[in-house]
Scaffold this active site. Sequence first.
Site, PDB file in Angstrom:
ATOM      1  N   HIS A  37       0.847  -1.190   0.000  1.00  0.00           N
ATOM      2  CA  HIS A  37       0.000   0.000   0.000  1.00  0.00           C
ATOM      3  C   HIS A  37       0.890   1.250   0.000  1.00  0.00           C
ATOM      4  CE1 HIS A  37      -3.633  -2.162   1.823  1.00  0.00           C
ATOM      5  NE2 HIS A  37      -2.652  -2.958   2.220  1.00  0.00           N
TER       6      HIS A  37
ATOM      7  N   GLU B  17       2.546  -0.907   4.309  1.00  0.00           N
ATOM      8  CA  GLU B  17       2.327   0.453   3.833  1.00  0.00           C
ATOM      9  C   GLU B  17       3.675   1.115   3.558  1.00  0.00           C
ATOM     10  OE1 GLU B  17      -0.537   2.117   3.398  1.00  0.00           O
ATOM     11  OE2 GLU B  17      -2.047   1.028   4.566  1.00  0.00           O
TER      12      GLU B  17
ATOM     13  N   HIS C 147      -2.498  -2.981  -3.322  1.00  0.00           N
ATOM     14  CA  HIS C 147      -3.891  -2.813  -2.899  1.00  0.00           C
ATOM     15  C   HIS C 147      -4.787  -2.601  -4.124  1.00  0.00           C
ATOM     16  CE1 HIS C 147      -6.661  -0.820   0.356  1.00  0.00           C
ATOM     17  NE2 HIS C 147      -7.093  -1.990  -0.029  1.00  0.00           N
TER      18      HIS C 147
ATOM     19  N   ASP D 136      -3.730   2.438  -4.746  1.00  0.00           N
ATOM     20  CA  ASP D 136      -2.374   2.458  -4.224  1.00  0.00           C
ATOM     21  C   ASP D 136      -1.694   1.109  -4.386  1.00  0.00           C
ATOM     22  OD1 ASP D 136      -4.356   1.656  -2.171  1.00  0.00           O
ATOM     23  OD2 ASP D 136      -2.645   1.480  -0.824  1.00  0.00           O
TER      24      ASP D 136
HETATM   25 ZN   LIG Z   1      -4.077   0.651   0.582  1.00  0.00          ZN
END
Ligand SMILES: [Zn+2]
Length: 194
Positions: free
Chosen positions: A37, A119, A155, A165
């Site tokens: 992400h 992330e 994602h 993303d």
């Molecule tokens: Zn995401």
Amino acid sequence: MSAARWRGGWWSAARACPSPNFGPRPAGAAVTLAIVHSISLPPGDYGGNEVERLFTNRLDCDAHPYYAALRGLRVSAHFFVRREGELVQFVSADDRAWHAGASAWRGRGNCNDWSIGIELEGLEGQTFEPAQYRQLARLLRALSARYPIDEVVGHEHVAPGRKADPGAGFDWPGLRRALRRRHPHLPFALERKT
Ligand SMILES: [Zn+2]
């Protein structure tokens, strides 16, 4: 670097910032997917602690207009890679973090049940830092030593039309090369469809 090890689902190379936003994985759910992400708060601002605050339910939602939409949100990821490569861990990789939302991959839904969420500090569509790719590759190698991960996707691939993303600025071929060079058995990264 070689001293990094797992303690349960926590990786010692990451700074632990435990989040309450997680639950157990379903019994018997093998972790076979890693989902990449991107996030920054406010979007495009780097270096602050707002992402850590969001994932630990401590974000001041009055501090920026963008945050109004985040009020009451209970989300998390397992890992967060900052622009300079620092790695933060919020949820044990043995547990189920709340990062993918409504999602499916290769016909299988509920990706949170069987994935690791990573992330990268960034803005979807923009580029990421070399230090982030190095840390991401290192993390994926460590994850693959502990979990039967066989694919790494974005994602945007598990929630197409809803999420975008990490976006066009993420170098999938570069990540795949980085992984194969050092660990031929590691997962491939999805080629972007153009
Ligand atoms: Zn995401």
